[in-house]
Motif scaffolding. Structure first.
Motif, short mmCIF file in Angstrom:
data_model
loop_
_atom_site.label_atom_id
_atom_site.label_comp_id
_atom_site.label_asym_id
_atom_site.label_seq_id
_atom_site.Cartn_x
_atom_site.Cartn_y
_atom_site.Cartn_z
N GLU A 193 0.86 -1.19 0.00
CA GLU A 193 0.00 0.00 0.00
C GLU A 193 0.89 1.24 0.00
O GLU A 193 2.01 1.19 0.51
N PRO A 194 0.40 2.35 -0.54
CA PRO A 194 1.22 3.57 -0.52
C PRO A 194 1.66 3.93 0.91
O PRO A 194 0.90 3.77 1.86
N ILE A 195 2.88 4.41 1.03
CA ILE A 195 3.41 4.81 2.33
C ILE A 195 2.96 6.25 2.60
O ILE A 195 3.18 7.13 1.76
N PRO A 196 2.35 6.52 3.76
CA PRO A 196 1.89 7.88 4.07
C PRO A 196 3.06 8.87 4.11
O PRO A 196 4.19 8.50 4.47
N VAL A 197 2.79 10.10 3.77
CA VAL A 197 3.80 11.16 3.77
C VAL A 197 4.48 11.26 5.14
O VAL A 197 5.70 11.40 5.22
N GLU A 198 3.69 11.15 6.21
CA GLU A 198 4.26 11.24 7.56
C GLU A 198 5.29 10.14 7.79
O GLU A 198 6.30 10.36 8.46
N ARG B 55 19.35 -1.13 10.84
CA ARG B 55 18.36 -1.94 11.57
C ARG B 55 17.23 -1.06 12.10
O ARG B 55 16.06 -1.44 12.07
N LYS B 56 17.59 0.11 12.61
CA LYS B 56 16.57 1.03 13.13
C LYS B 56 15.61 1.45 12.02
O LYS B 56 14.39 1.49 12.22
N LEU B 57 16.14 1.75 10.85
CA LEU B 57 15.30 2.12 9.71
C LEU B 57 14.39 0.96 9.32
O LEU B 57 13.19 1.13 9.10
N TYR B 58 14.94 -0.24 9.27
CA TYR B 58 14.17 -1.44 8.93
C TYR B 58 13.04 -1.63 9.94
O TYR B 58 11.89 -1.89 9.56
N ASP B 59 13.33 -1.50 11.22
CA ASP B 59 12.31 -1.63 12.26
C ASP B 59 11.25 -0.53 12.13
O ASP B 59 10.05 -0.79 12.29
N TYR B 60 11.70 0.68 11.86
CA TYR B 60 10.77 1.80 11.70
C TYR B 60 9.77 1.54 10.57
O TYR B 60 8.59 1.88 10.67
N MET B 61 10.21 0.93 9.50
CA MET B 61 9.36 0.70 8.33
C MET B 61 8.36 -0.44 8.49
O MET B 61 7.46 -0.61 7.67
N PRO C 48 5.54 -1.09 10.03
CA PRO C 48 4.10 -0.90 9.85
C PRO C 48 3.68 -0.63 8.39
O PRO C 48 2.49 -0.74 8.07
N TYR C 49 4.61 -0.30 7.54
CA TYR C 49 4.28 0.16 6.18
C TYR C 49 4.62 -0.85 5.09
O TYR C 49 4.49 -0.56 3.91
N VAL C 50 5.06 -2.04 5.49
CA VAL C 50 5.51 -3.04 4.51
C VAL C 50 4.74 -4.35 4.68
O VAL C 50 3.90 -4.47 5.57
N SER C 51 5.04 -5.32 3.85
CA SER C 51 4.34 -6.61 3.87
C SER C 51 4.47 -7.28 5.24
O SER C 51 5.42 -7.05 5.97
#
Length: 170
Positions: free
Chosen positions: A10-15, A82-88, A90-93
């Protein structure tokens, strides 16, 4: 160099993109590249089970590519990746959080080498992320084509035959 990857349905929100930018703005973030590979069009017309590659219904693939030039900055860059991966997350598969086979993320698992056989169950940790529902079918093909697992890498598909024993492992 280290790579991790995700698939976006799904599209990733701007926020969320702004939050990703904040993570990349931290010390060491200049060593991380986020590369987006768009999917769609005719690519999506091929069934997920028609080939080994099952990720056709996604909007795009993200690769988090981290590089560093000395040991001093390596740990900081890896931790930020790793922090970036964890942050993402909610927005990925999800279920499983899918990944691209050619972005070998050894943090999700790896084959045993030497006399230590990797079971299909063990390999399923990364195999299901890489190949989704195609994994077990690919294990069957591997067992027929390469029962002794001669062709292997850190996250290759295992054979059901234990190396050297010719006994099937289910």
């Amino acid at each position: 160099m280290k790579a991790k990857s995700d698939y976006v349905r799904e599209p990733i929100p701007v926020e969320a993109l702004e939050g990703m930018y904040e993570v990349l703005s931290e010390e060491g973030g200049h060593n991380i590249y986020v590369i987006s590979f768009p999917y769609g069009g005719r690519f999506n017309e091929i069934s997920e089970t028609a080939t080994a590659f099952p990720h056709r219904s996604n909007k795009f693939h993200l690769m988090y590519y981290a590089e560093w030039y000395d040991d001093e900055e390596s740990q900081r860059v890896i931790e930020l990746d790793r922090k970036l991966y964890d942050y993402m997350a909610p927005y990925v598969s999800k279920n499983p959080r899918a990944t691209y086979f050619n972005c070998k993320d050894l943090e999700i698992g790896r084959n045993n080498f030497g006399d230590n056989y990797t079971s299909v169950e063990e390999a399923g940790v990364w195999g299901n992320k890489n190949f989704k529902n195609n994994f077990k079918r690919l294990v069957d093909v591997k067992t027929k084509a390469d029962p002794d697992n001669f062709f292997r890498n850190e996250q290759s598909i295992p054979s059901r035959v234990r190396q050297g024993s010719r006994k099937r492992n289910h």
